[in-house]
Write an enzyme that holds these catalytic residues in place. Structure first.
Site, PDB file in Angstrom:
ATOM      1  N   GLU A 175      49.185  38.040  49.435  1.00  0.00           N
ATOM      2  CA  GLU A 175      49.536  36.781  48.774  1.00  0.00           C
ATOM      3  C   GLU A 175      51.001  36.763  48.315  1.00  0.00           C
ATOM      4  O   GLU A 175      51.290  36.658  47.117  1.00  0.00           O
ATOM      5  CB  GLU A 175      48.608  36.517  47.589  1.00  0.00           C
ATOM      6  N   TRP A 229      39.447  34.479  36.107  1.00  0.00           N
ATOM      7  CA  TRP A 229      40.791  34.074  35.710  1.00  0.00           C
ATOM      8  C   TRP A 229      40.950  32.625  35.276  1.00  0.00           C
ATOM      9  O   TRP A 229      42.047  32.191  34.978  1.00  0.00           O
ATOM     10  CB  TRP A 229      41.824  34.431  36.783  1.00  0.00           C
ATOM     11  N   PHE A 239      35.155  41.454  35.567  1.00  0.00           N
ATOM     12  CA  PHE A 239      34.180  40.362  35.477  1.00  0.00           C
ATOM     13  C   PHE A 239      34.151  39.485  36.732  1.00  0.00           C
ATOM     14  O   PHE A 239      33.349  38.559  36.829  1.00  0.00           O
ATOM     15  CB  PHE A 239      34.469  39.475  34.258  1.00  0.00           C
ATOM     16  N   GLU A 255      39.747  35.581  51.605  1.00  0.00           N
ATOM     17  CA  GLU A 255      39.203  35.848  50.272  1.00  0.00           C
ATOM     18  C   GLU A 255      38.553  34.588  49.729  1.00  0.00           C
ATOM     19  O   GLU A 255      39.117  33.497  49.824  1.00  0.00           O
ATOM     20  CB  GLU A 255      40.324  36.204  49.280  1.00  0.00           C
TER      21      GLU A 255
HETATM   22  C1  GAL Z   1      43.568  36.890  44.730  1.00  0.00           C
HETATM   23  C2  GAL Z   1      44.014  38.321  45.016  1.00  0.00           C
HETATM   24  C3  GAL Z   1      42.876  39.301  44.911  1.00  0.00           C
HETATM   25  C4  GAL Z   1      42.074  39.042  43.669  1.00  0.00           C
HETATM   26  C5  GAL Z   1      41.595  37.620  43.667  1.00  0.00           C
HETATM   27  C6  GAL Z   1      40.753  37.274  42.466  1.00  0.00           C
HETATM   28  O1  GAL Z   1      44.654  36.142  44.330  1.00  0.00           O
HETATM   29  O2  GAL Z   1      44.582  38.405  46.297  1.00  0.00           O
HETATM   30  O3  GAL Z   1      43.398  40.615  44.906  1.00  0.00           O
HETATM   31  O4  GAL Z   1      42.879  39.270  42.554  1.00  0.00           O
HETATM   32  O5  GAL Z   1      42.693  36.752  43.679  1.00  0.00           O
HETATM   33  O6  GAL Z   1      40.267  35.963  42.504  1.00  0.00           O
END
Ligand code: GAL
Length: 664
Positions: free
Chosen positions: A149, A313, A355, A305
């Site tokens: 990213e 987050w 989490f 992902e």
């Molecule tokens: C992405 C990242 C991952 C993980 C994920 C969590 O931005 O590439 O390593 O942190 O978010 O949602």
């Protein structure tokens, strides 16, 4: 029809360095149970691979790759350069990035590197060389995952490394300081530069920066990250690796101009985290997926992902509803993905993401998450190979990073959020069940019937010529307010506004006419009601004063400052039509304007009679219908056959988050 698409990848980020080695065999066994075919390995493993400068420890990585290979799990091998180890910044503090105020981003998190730092690049190159030389020919490795990213967390670096690189970049772009002064208009506010060595990144300043400098700094920032990618890619190739090379994108991510990057990606991969609590987030993820397909339309992309369930987050991290994860996964497949992967395989025990959901949760295999992961794995394995060419859409929306950077610069008639404006047109198309591609204005537009160019403020000569040619050749071009305003240096051209498209549109523009916020005090107009041939609509944000030369008025402002003046026009040009909308309509207005233009262009929905909350996507002859609503729906799909069974379909029921794939 052959069963089982060998091309469909399934898996996730695998971080075995977080776990004792005794767990690894269990990981592989569970992966097989879940139908995992590929994992992304070692993304954040730099400190484990290289505990100090000059010292590499690959024994553990050898063992884990061999173990995966024995288990039949392929590896998307990371270059591990996204998170430099603490020794690197302790020894070389100049690799740390800085913000516009000169504050340093310190170690203790991740991704704290200055992309322009020659030392960072040297250290990264040494690591990638060692990894690539060791594993280029390992039979488990089927893909290379460069960094992670790029630009995430740190959207721009203003450090001294960036300063030096920005100066060098400008010198390459402009050749002479006079050319730069000219492009930036530096006689304004006494900004004239005597040499490139006098220029800084747009660090904190008393008032507005020079717009040309801001725009070039965006370009430079994207290029600096892209150079890091290219450096790693070249090292991997030089080591003899022949597997596809990628880095994971983040949808419409402002700091990196993915149009420019895409040709250097062997396969586009994308990370997407739609908010499960937001009933409309499937449209935002639909946008993202269509953008990924559009970036490289001949090669299926991968969803690299997503989350199996809740995140960590957002302020509130709602779980996904039962079925929601599968529905969003199939949305990606429906819109061109040949792989569904997650962050991450096994949920972390420690660290900031403990989490964050994973394929294998803390609570293990007795969980709903695990059951859904296993079910999706087997469903994907059952899918026949899907069509791989993706030029099905007849309608395109222009989405342009340079315009994004320029239109969100400072000191404009009104603050605009470009992404949300483009998303507005996408949402309208989605609700009309019409498939969209994204394009740049300068692309070859001949395959499309309709091209929508929302707020194309920065318009290059090439972009303008291409849009004109599209309409002349018989297309319907819809241009909306605050377009064709400046050139690629963010300067007005001679002759005012709409200098490039005005003739094709058959209008000229006198002024932009910002509307003041709804509910605010004062004399300004807040909304702009418009009466059109097809009903009333409401304009927001801008009500431009346009004048007709050769165009036909299709809608006029009613009331307010521009009462009776044209708001929507249509002009015959060549064998096509150029439409202009002198405002930014609300959601309902966007839908009715788009609906009208699509009807004029004889574009029909992919399926008739579907409610808003049901999505339909086309991939070659395959239609995927997904119910994102909270009620069951009946879908009529006459003339199709079920993708899996081949049975004739006329109509079917879809429960919430259920989907069905049919061929037509
Ligand atoms: C992405 C990242 C991952 C993980 C994920 C969590 O931005 O590439 O390593 O942190 O978010 O949602």
């Amino acid at each position: 029809m052959t069963k089982g698409s060998a091309d469909m990848h399934y898996g996730g980020d695998y971080n075995p360095e977080q776990w004792p080695e005794a767990i690894w065999p269990d990981d592989v066994a569970r992966m097989r149970e879940a139908g995992v075919t590929m994992v992304s390995l070692g993304i954040f493993a730099w400190s484990r691979i290289q505990p100090e400068e000059g010292v590499f420890d690959f024994d553990w990585l050898d063992r884990v790759i061999d173990l995966l290979h024995e288990g039949g799990i392929a590896v998307d091998l990371a270059t591990a350069t996204a998170s430099p180890p603490p020794w690197a910044s302790a020894k070389y503090p100049e690799i740390l990035p800085q913000d516009a105020n000169g504050a340093t981003y310190w170690p203790g998190s991740r991704q704290q590197f200055a992309p322009s730092s020659p030392v960072y690049r040297r250290l990264a190159a040494e690591l990638v060389t060692a990894i690539a030389e060791r594993y280029a020919e390992h039979p488990a490795v089927v893909m290379w995952h460069v960094n992670n990213e790029y630009g995430c967390h740190l959207n721009a670096d203003f450090s001294d490394a960036a300063r030096d690189a920005f100066r060098a970049w400008l010198e390459v772009r402009y050749g002479s300081i006079d050319a730069l002064n000219d492009a930036w208009g530096t006689f304004f506010w006494s900004q004239r530069y005597g040499s490139f060595g006098e220029i800084y990144p747009p660090r904190k300043a008393p008032y507005s920066h020079n717009p040309g400098q801001l725009l070039d700094f965006h370009r430079f920032t994207s290029d600096a990250l892209f150079e890091c990618y290219l450096m790693e890619k070249n090292i991997i190739r030089a080591a003899g690796a022949v597997q596809p090379i990628t880095t994971n994108f983040m949808g419409a991510f402002k700091p990196a101009n993915y149009w420019q990057w895409a040709p250097e990606m062997d396969v586009i991969t994308d990370d997407a985290y739609p908010d499960p609590n937001d009933p409309e987030s499937f449209r935002a993820s639909g946008f993202q997926r269509d953008l990924m397909r559009s970036l490289k339309p001949d090669v299926p992309w991968l969803l690299m992902e997503q989350a199996t369930n809740a995140l960590n987050w957002r302020p509130t991290n709602a779980p996904k509803a039962p079925g929601q994860m599968a529905a969003l996964s199939m949305q990606a497949v429906a819109r061109g993905a040949d792989g569904i992967l997650f962050f991450q395989w096994r949920q972390s025990q420690a660290g900031a993401e403990k989490f964050h959901s994973a394929m294998l949760p803390h609570a293990g295999t007795r969980t709903r998450t695990w059951r859904e992961v296993v079910a999706l794995g087997s469903e994907l394995a059952e899918l026949p190979a899907l069509p791989a060419g993706f030029r099905d859409a007849r309608v395109a929306i222009v989405f342009d990073w340079e315009n994004w950077w320029a239109i969100e610069s400072t000191d404009h008639p009104i603050v605009l959020n470009y992404l949300s404006l483009v998303q507005g047109w996408y949402n309208a198309a989605s609700k009309l069940h019409v498939q969209i591609d994204f394009v740049r204005a300068s692309d070859d537009l001949r395959g499309y019937r309709v091209v929508v160019a929302p707020q194309l403020y920065l318009l290059t000569d090439a972009g303008a010529a291409s849009l004109r040619a599209f309409a002349e050749a018989g297309g319907d071009l819809l241009v909306t307010a605050f377009s064709d305003v400046v050139d690629e240096a963010d300067r007005f051209r001679d002759g005012g506004y709409l200098t490039q498209l005005g003739e094709a549109l058959g209008i000229w523009l006198e002024d932009f006419g910002a509307l003041v916020p709804v509910g605010s005090a004062g004399l300004g107009q807040q909304l702009a009601p418009i009466t059109t041939e097809f009903g009333e609509i409401t304009g927001t944000l801008l009500a431009e004063e346009i004048h007709v030369d050769t165009a036909t008025v299709v809608g006029a402002f009613t009331g307010g400052r521009l009462d009776g003046q044209p708001a929507l026009t249509r002009n015959a040009v060549g064998s096509g039509r150029a439409w202009y909308l002198a405002t930014i309509p609300d959601a309902a207005g966007t839908a009715s304007v788009l609906g009208h233009v699509l009807e004029a262009a004889e574009i029909a929905p992919l399926l008739d009679g579907l409610p808003d909350t049901v999505e339909v996507a086309q991939r070659g002859d395959v239609l995927t219908v997904i119910n994102h609503g909270t009620e069951a729906v009946t879908v009529s799909a006459k003339g199709t056959v079920d993708l899996l069974t081949g049975d004739t379909v006329t109509a079917f029921e879809l429960e919430p988050f259920e989907y069905r794939m049919v061929r037509r």
